[in-house]
Design a protein around this motif. Structure first.
Motif, mmCIF file in Angstrom:
data_model
loop_
_atom_site.group_PDB
_atom_site.id
_atom_site.type_symbol
_atom_site.label_atom_id
_atom_site.label_comp_id
_atom_site.label_asym_id
_atom_site.label_seq_id
_atom_site.Cartn_x
_atom_site.Cartn_y
_atom_site.Cartn_z
ATOM 1 N N TYR A 415 26.194 2.711 28.486
ATOM 2 C CA TYR A 415 27.629 2.731 28.197
ATOM 3 C C TYR A 415 28.244 3.843 29.037
ATOM 4 C CZ TYR A 415 26.143 -0.350 24.531
ATOM 5 O OH TYR A 415 25.575 -1.410 23.858
ATOM 6 N N THR A 416 29.169 3.474 29.897
ATOM 7 C CA THR A 416 29.601 4.374 30.965
ATOM 8 C C THR A 416 31.061 4.789 30.834
ATOM 9 O OG1 THR A 416 30.219 2.508 32.404
ATOM 10 C CG2 THR A 416 27.948 3.343 32.577
ATOM 11 N N ILE A 417 31.351 5.937 31.412
ATOM 12 C CA ILE A 417 32.709 6.414 31.616
ATOM 13 C C ILE A 417 32.889 6.539 33.128
ATOM 14 C CG2 ILE A 417 34.367 8.273 31.238
ATOM 15 C CD1 ILE A 417 32.882 8.945 28.653
ATOM 16 N N ASN A 418 33.766 5.722 33.668
ATOM 17 C CA ASN A 418 33.985 5.678 35.120
ATOM 18 C C ASN A 418 32.670 5.466 35.875
ATOM 19 O OD1 ASN A 418 36.697 6.104 34.619
ATOM 20 N ND2 ASN A 418 36.578 8.315 34.929
ATOM 21 N N GLY A 419 31.845 4.574 35.337
ATOM 22 C CA GLY A 419 30.626 4.172 36.003
ATOM 23 C C GLY A 419 29.463 5.121 35.864
ATOM 24 N N LYS A 420 29.610 6.207 35.099
ATOM 25 C CA LYS A 420 28.551 7.195 34.981
ATOM 26 C C LYS A 420 28.178 7.411 33.519
ATOM 27 C CE LYS A 420 29.893 9.731 39.176
ATOM 28 N NZ LYS A 420 30.272 11.059 39.735
ATOM 29 N N THR A 421 26.968 7.895 33.315
ATOM 30 C CA THR A 421 26.481 8.223 31.976
ATOM 31 C C THR A 421 26.265 9.727 31.859
ATOM 32 O OG1 THR A 421 24.175 7.866 32.654
ATOM 33 C CG2 THR A 421 25.347 5.991 31.685
ATOM 34 N N PHE A 422 26.422 10.227 30.644
ATOM 35 C CA PHE A 422 26.213 11.645 30.373
ATOM 36 C C PHE A 422 24.753 12.015 30.615
ATOM 37 C CE2 PHE A 422 25.472 15.223 27.437
ATOM 38 C CZ PHE A 422 26.482 16.071 27.843
ATOM 39 N N PRO A 423 24.446 13.121 31.247
ATOM 40 C CA PRO A 423 25.351 14.239 31.584
ATOM 41 C C PRO A 423 25.966 14.167 32.984
ATOM 42 C CG PRO A 423 23.095 14.917 31.920
ATOM 43 C CD PRO A 423 23.027 13.498 31.431
ATOM 44 N N GLU A 424 25.905 12.981 33.620
ATOM 45 C CA GLU A 424 26.461 12.839 34.971
ATOM 46 C C GLU A 424 27.950 12.520 34.961
ATOM 47 O OE1 GLU A 424 24.569 13.730 37.430
ATOM 48 O OE2 GLU A 424 22.926 13.995 35.981
ATOM 49 N N THR A 425 28.520 12.240 33.795
ATOM 50 C CA THR A 425 29.952 11.969 33.728
ATOM 51 C C THR A 425 30.745 13.189 34.171
ATOM 52 O OG1 THR A 425 29.842 12.562 31.387
ATOM 53 C CG2 THR A 425 29.832 10.205 31.932
ATOM 54 N N GLU A 426 31.911 12.935 34.755
ATOM 55 C CA GLU A 426 32.760 14.027 35.232
ATOM 56 C C GLU A 426 33.567 14.602 34.074
ATOM 57 O OE1 GLU A 426 35.149 12.482 38.339
ATOM 58 O OE2 GLU A 426 33.450 12.064 39.680
ATOM 59 N N PRO A 427 33.458 15.897 33.822
ATOM 60 C CA PRO A 427 34.241 16.517 32.746
ATOM 61 C C PRO A 427 35.719 16.597 33.113
ATOM 62 C CG PRO A 427 33.063 18.191 33.967
ATOM 63 C CD PRO A 427 32.600 16.875 34.524
ATOM 64 N N LEU A 428 36.543 16.809 32.104
ATOM 65 C CA LEU A 428 37.972 17.039 32.314
ATOM 66 C C LEU A 428 38.186 18.550 32.393
ATOM 67 C CD1 LEU A 428 37.708 14.215 30.770
ATOM 68 C CD2 LEU A 428 40.080 14.600 30.063
ATOM 69 N N PRO A 429 38.477 19.091 33.570
ATOM 70 C CA PRO A 429 38.686 20.538 33.702
ATOM 71 C C PRO A 429 40.104 20.919 33.297
ATOM 72 C CG PRO A 429 38.820 19.504 35.851
ATOM 73 C CD PRO A 429 38.527 18.403 34.875
ATOM 74 N N VAL A 430 40.238 21.839 32.359
ATOM 75 C CA VAL A 430 41.557 22.260 31.888
ATOM 76 C C VAL A 430 41.591 23.775 31.774
ATOM 77 C CG1 VAL A 430 41.886 20.108 30.598
ATOM 78 C CG2 VAL A 430 40.944 22.125 29.436
ATOM 79 N N LYS A 431 42.805 24.302 31.669
ATOM 80 C CA LYS A 431 43.033 25.699 31.335
ATOM 81 C C LYS A 431 43.884 25.755 30.073
ATOM 82 C CE LYS A 431 42.795 27.600 36.025
ATOM 83 N NZ LYS A 431 43.528 28.386 37.079
ATOM 84 N N TYR A 518 37.109 24.022 29.566
ATOM 85 C CA TYR A 518 38.099 25.024 29.962
ATOM 86 C C TYR A 518 37.501 25.860 31.103
ATOM 87 C CZ TYR A 518 41.132 24.108 25.925
ATOM 88 O OH TYR A 518 41.986 23.544 25.005
ATOM 89 N N THR A 519 38.134 25.808 32.251
ATOM 90 C CA THR A 519 37.602 26.524 33.414
ATOM 91 C C THR A 519 37.736 28.033 33.276
ATOM 92 O OG1 THR A 519 39.727 26.286 34.559
ATOM 93 C CG2 THR A 519 38.067 24.573 34.940
ATOM 94 N N ASP A 520 38.645 28.479 32.401
ATOM 95 C CA ASP A 520 38.832 29.919 32.204
ATOM 96 C C ASP A 520 38.143 30.408 30.927
ATOM 97 O OD1 ASP A 520 40.522 28.425 30.640
ATOM 98 O OD2 ASP A 520 42.323 29.609 31.041
ATOM 99 N N TYR A 521 37.188 29.624 30.418
ATOM 100 C CA TYR A 521 36.477 29.986 29.195
ATOM 101 C C TYR A 521 35.097 30.538 29.552
ATOM 102 C CZ TYR A 521 33.872 29.357 24.804
ATOM 103 O OH TYR A 521 33.097 29.533 23.692
ATOM 104 N N ASN A 522 34.765 31.648 28.970
ATOM 105 C CA ASN A 522 33.450 32.248 29.165
ATOM 106 C C ASN A 522 32.724 32.297 27.828
ATOM 107 O OD1 ASN A 522 33.747 32.881 31.983
ATOM 108 N ND2 ASN A 522 35.116 34.567 31.380
#
Length: 536
Positions: A415-431, A518-522
């Motif tokens: 079961y894919t998201i944009n043709g990929k399976t986790f953990p290869e799926t592309e994350p949504l980068p946000v701030k 979150y790209t600014d999350y540590n």
């Protein structure tokens, strides 16, 4: 990637016996379903009173306060008359105890793991801090057998939520590791009766084909192609080969309310003129069409979030997909005994019904009609327009499309998201502070995909290209049926790394998972490679 199919099994199939991991001689033969643990207080619906701040249930224990102890332990529970199954539980019951807290309180939950496998707890729908989200390998390491972990967070948003294991969820949740979590609002409208009904599906017989258990009869499903699986009543066809032992969804022959089926489901006791709230929680992997007989009602909330000026309904079904919650309210103005029941063609729906019993009513005034065709409430046009946080035509920091599909990759159905399976799926980068618009498109031919976003609420903007006409709809889980398209929007207001996945956990375990990162999350969390973390 192997697929762990949702099979709750007991007894024998042919000469193959089921052995549940962790069911040692110490618990064999004992029915723990009625055992009282610690400071739990049994609050039967007949004697409880929400006017004094005490909630009611139709079946199990309610805990109130600010600190709770949950123990994950193997047990046995009578699911249907004469059918007792081995289960995994929180505090020796399925569902686990309902936890009721008040808005604004800081809540502390102490988890103790006495199961043979690692576990976690995810607080489904609750906007907790990221390190309290309960995702093994992402926010914490799975809690090992014999160890403990404490969850602590502030209950900021009132509503109907639930909790469940997110470690190897397709199997652990399936075995019974879940319960309801209610945040009572400071300003919420009071009712006279407040019931919670948790819906699920089970198999009364079969075999355990889950991976990673101690069953001596596990089967490797990794080479099986499930793409031809018939989710109806027919046998499964795999590559043209009919299998008598089909693993289609019709194999679920026990549908339950609060862990019980049929005559074991306790009635919802009411008095005439009382105002009644029924909180519906779908903890299973199938959608259910719930019909409230004999009364007009309103849907006052979905996924715990209020609906603006909801309209009066009667003889409609409310369809709950996996992970969703709906709050119904009605006035007890029709004395007698009336059903609230599931509708569908599978005979198992006969077990998913409860009586609404007026005090003093001795005669049955209603009959089951689970195959009656009734229209389902469409939230896209329910309620009235009101103040909304987002609109379709505003500008967004980020726009993203998630094409959801069922595919065959390397001989396996995934079961894919944009043709990929986790953990290869592309994350949504946000701030933090970003506004995000997501287009969800179901390209599968026959699979529903109830998509659940952790840590955030989203607003539903459109369905199949048409803007919503009714109340603003705020949710954390939305069911996207084959061919459907939804546009949703949310604000990145809760820093962390958050799962966004299908809550048919068969689909999640076979790839339909991504993350909002979150790209600014540590974070100082470090995944332990020896913890056996299984986040799907």
């Amino acid at each position: 990637m192997s697929i762990n199919w949702k099979l709750k099994a007991a007894g024998f199939v042919g000469a193959i016996s089921l052995t549940l991991a962790g069911c040692s001689s110490a618990i064999g033969g004992m029915d723990h379903s009625k055992m009282n643990m610690g400071n739990e207080q049994k609050k039967p619906s007949q004697t409880s009173d929400t006017k004094t701040g005490i909630a009611q249930t139709a079946e199990w224990k309610v805990l109130t306060g600010k600190e709770f102890n949950l123990t994950a332990v193997a047990s046995n529970q009578e699911i249907a008359p004469g059918t007792t199954l081995p289960v995994w539980t929180f505090n020796n019951s399925v569902p686990g105890p309902e936890l009721r807290v008040k808005q604004g309180e800081t809540v502390k939950i102490n988890l103790r793991n006495e199961l043979p496998d690692p576990v976690t707890i995810h607080w489904h729908g609750v906007p907790v801090p990221n390190d309290m989200d309960g995702i093994p390998g992402v926010t914490q390491n799975a809690v090992q057998p014999g160890e403990s972990f404490t969850y602590q967070f502030k209950a900021t948003v009132p509503g109907t939520y639930w909790y469940h294991s997110h470690q190897d969820g397709v199997n652990q949740l399936d075995r019974g590791l879940y319960g309801s979590f209610i945040v009572e609002g400071v300003a919420e409208q009071k009712v006279d009766r407040d019931y919670t009904l948790v819906l699920d599906e089970w198999m009364s017989s079969g075999m355990d084909m889950s991976q990673g258990t101690s069953s001596n009869n596990d089967m490797d499903m990794s080479d099986m192609d499930h793409s031809g699986m018939d989710m109806g009543d027919s046998n499964m066809n795999m590559g043209g080969m009919e299998m008598d032992m089909a693993h289609d969804m019709s194999m679920y022959d026990l549908y339950t309310i609060n862990g019980k089926s049929g005559d074991l489901v306790k009635p919802l006791v009411v008095k005439e003129v009382e105002k009644v709230r029924v909180r519906l929680v779908n903890a299973g992997y199938l959608s259910h069409q719930i019909h409230l007989h004999g009364h007009e009602f309103k849907i006052t909330a979905t996924d715990g979030q209020p609906i603006n000026n909801p309209g009066v309904l009667k003889d409609n079904v409310v369809t709950l997909a996996p992970g969703e919650r709906y709050d119904l309210e009605f006035e007890a103005n029709n004395p007698g005994k009336w059903l609230i029941e599931d509708h569908g063609e599978n005979n198992a729906v006969k077990g998913m019904k409860a009586w609404i019993a007026y005090e003093g009513a001795n005669e049955q005034t209603d009959t089951a009609n689970e195959k009656e065709k009734l229209s389902s409430v469409d939230l896209a046009s329910y309620g009235q327009l009101g103040k909304a946080s987002f609109s379709l035509d505003q500008s967004y920091t980020m726009e993203y499309t998630m094409n959801l599909n069922t595919e065959s990759q390397n001989g396996e159905t995934v079961y894919t998201i944009n043709g990929k399976t986790f953990p290869e799926t592309e994350p949504l980068p946000v701030k933090k502070g970003d506004t995000v618009k997501v287009r969800l498109v179901n390209q599968s031919k026959s699979d529903d995909h109830p998509m659940h976003l952790h840590g955030h609420f989203f607003q539903v903007l459109s369905k199949n290209g048409k803007p919503l006409e009714g109340s603003p709809i705020i949710k954390d889980t939305i069911n996207v049926k084959p061919g459907e398209e939804y546009v949703i929007a949310f604000i990145a207001d809760n820093e962390g790394n958050w799962m966004f996945h299908c809550h048919d956990l068969h689909h999640a375990s076979a790839g339909m998972v991504t993350q909002v990162k979150y790209t600014d999350y540590n974070t100082d969390f470090v995944a332990n490679p020896n913890a056996g973390n299984k986040p799907e």
